[in-house]
Design a protein around this motif. Structure first.
Motif, PDB file in Angstrom:
ATOM      1  N   ALA A  54      19.839  95.505  -0.324  1.00 17.87           N
ATOM      2  CA  ALA A  54      18.858  95.478  -1.411  1.00 17.87           C
ATOM      3  C   ALA A  54      17.996  96.732  -1.420  1.00 17.87           C
ATOM      4  O   ALA A  54      17.504  97.145  -2.482  1.00 17.87           O
ATOM      5  N   VAL A  57      20.128  99.181  -3.403  1.00 19.65           N
ATOM      6  CA  VAL A  57      20.222  98.773  -4.809  1.00 19.65           C
ATOM      7  C   VAL A  57      18.912  99.038  -5.539  1.00 19.65           C
ATOM      8  O   VAL A  57      18.899  99.548  -6.672  1.00 19.65           O
ATOM      9  N   SER A  58      17.775  98.721  -4.902  1.00 17.24           N
ATOM     10  CA  SER A  58      16.479  98.917  -5.561  1.00 17.24           C
ATOM     11  C   SER A  58      16.158 100.391  -5.727  1.00 17.24           C
ATOM     12  O   SER A  58      15.621 100.808  -6.756  1.00 17.24           O
ATOM     13  N   ARG A 212      14.376  94.337  -7.524  1.00 16.53           N
ATOM     14  CA  ARG A 212      15.082  94.287  -6.244  1.00 16.53           C
ATOM     15  C   ARG A 212      15.841  92.965  -6.120  1.00 16.53           C
ATOM     16  O   ARG A 212      15.294  91.900  -6.416  1.00 16.53           O
ATOM     17  N   PRO A 213      17.098  92.998  -5.671  1.00 21.07           N
ATOM     18  CA  PRO A 213      17.833  91.743  -5.490  1.00 21.07           C
ATOM     19  C   PRO A 213      17.078  90.789  -4.566  1.00 21.07           C
ATOM     20  O   PRO A 213      16.625  91.178  -3.486  1.00 21.07           O
ATOM     21  N   GLY A 214      16.905  89.555  -4.998  1.00 16.77           N
ATOM     22  CA  GLY A 214      16.217  88.558  -4.197  1.00 16.77           C
ATOM     23  C   GLY A 214      14.714  88.530  -4.364  1.00 16.77           C
ATOM     24  O   GLY A 214      14.038  87.688  -3.760  1.00 16.77           O
ATOM     25  N   ASP A 240      17.914  89.920   4.763  1.00 18.11           N
ATOM     26  CA  ASP A 240      19.074  89.220   4.207  1.00 18.11           C
ATOM     27  C   ASP A 240      19.435  87.969   5.003  1.00 18.11           C
ATOM     28  O   ASP A 240      19.883  86.965   4.432  1.00 18.11           O
TER      29      ASP A 240
END
Length: 321
Positions: A54, A57-58, A212-214, A240
């Motif tokens: 993440a 990705v972010s 951000r994922p999550g 994670d």
């Protein structure tokens, strides 16, 4: 005297990579492969993995970051074995698979970053490396100086941070959607007191935080004063595997410091993380902030030390080869 034209540097000016290796710009679909690559390097260098997919990705979600022109992947067949990218003016990140060390790939990446920095007008580029690691030793040999030192700190399992009473009328809570810009202002105003970079665009902050994922709303904590103004901010994330709460950013408005707000935010952030299933808590700080003593006094201990090594760039000088 007229200014000398900046040379048009390209990858062809660099030394050759070992036979069989190829390069290409990274794509957003490479995030998982880059995560595995960095994780392997961290495990080899520090004995633990801190990077989350993440995180990548972010970072790559920031509108200002042109991944295609600011990154390179090194492949052995179809396997990504090394990468480098330059984000903003001077922030570089690299990794080389432990299986491919000692072949000159790290040197090639360092020179590639210098050439890229010259093309985009960066006066300096720097990157974080574990102190004493192969990457640290390589950059020292290449003339990179230490700009600052960073520490990763952990709150031992079962330990708690002493609570601090907030000033009258102040409240710690989850940030409301309409407070996102105010939270960004508090963070940027505080970090730019000692950081040497341009102000982060709100759109980049928003994309890397809520995008951000999550991400969940409770991750962004604020202290508000009696008038409802945001005067302190903490961004707390969960690993994670769900075991670790990590304070990614923490800041208090300058005129509100030394009133216990930072400690209250830490107590709240780690308590919220525990309520969501974590058992340990971590954060990082560096020598520019002067905050190491604060975290040590509340019981946190250093688990790893990193240095940011940098090199000044002469825009008129091509890479030697």
């Amino acid at each position: 005297m007229p200014a000398r034209p900046r040379p048009d540097l390209s990858p062809s000016t660099l030394p050759d990579l070992p036979p069989g290796l190829t390069t290409r710009p990274l794509e957003k679909t490479d995030a998982s492969a880059v995560h595995l690559l960095i994780a392997a390097q961290e495990m080899a260098d520090t004995g633990e993995v801190a990077i989350e997919e993440a995180d990548i990705v972010s970072d790559w979600a920031r509108p200002s970051h042109d991944l295609g022109s600011r990154s390179v992947g090194v492949l052995d067949g179809d396997e990504l074995v090394a990468y480098a990218e330059l984000m903003g003016v001077d922030r570089a990140d690299t990794a080389v698979a432990p299986s491919h060390r000692g072949r000159g790939i790290g040197t090639w990446l360092a020179l590639w970053l210098q050439d890229l920095g010259r093309r985009v007008g960066s006066p300096v580029i720097g990157m974080p490396v574990p102190q004493g690691s192969p990457g640290d030793r390589l950059l020292e040999q290449l003339g990179y100086r230490v700009r600052w030192t960073s520490w990763v700190l952990k709150l031992p399992e079962g330990a708690t941070i002493p609570e601090r009473e907030l000033p009258a009328g102040h409240v710690v809570r989850t940030a409301r959607p309409e407070e996102l810009r105010a939270a960004h202002d508090v963070l940027e105003d505080a970090f730019l007191e000692w950081s040497v970079r341009e102000r982060e665009a709100f759109e980049d902050f928003e994309a890397a935080t809520t995008g951000r994922p999550g991400f969940e709303p409770w991750n962004l904590r604020v202290v508000v004063d009696p008038e409802g103004t945001v005067v302190g901010v903490s961004l707390v994330l969960v690993s994670d595997d769900g075991t670790t709460g990590y304070v990614d950013r923490l800041a208090v408005r300058r005129d509100q410091r030394r009133r216990g707000l930072a400690q209250a935010l830490l107590v709240d952030s780690f308590a919220q993380a525990r309520a969501h299933g974590t058992t340990t808590a971590e954060l990082s700080t560096d020598s520019r902030t002067g905050a190491l003593g604060l975290y040590e006094r509340v019981g946190m201990v250093t688990t790893s030390t990193w240095v940011n090594r940098a090199v000044e760039l002469d825009p008129t000088t091509e890479t030697a080869h």
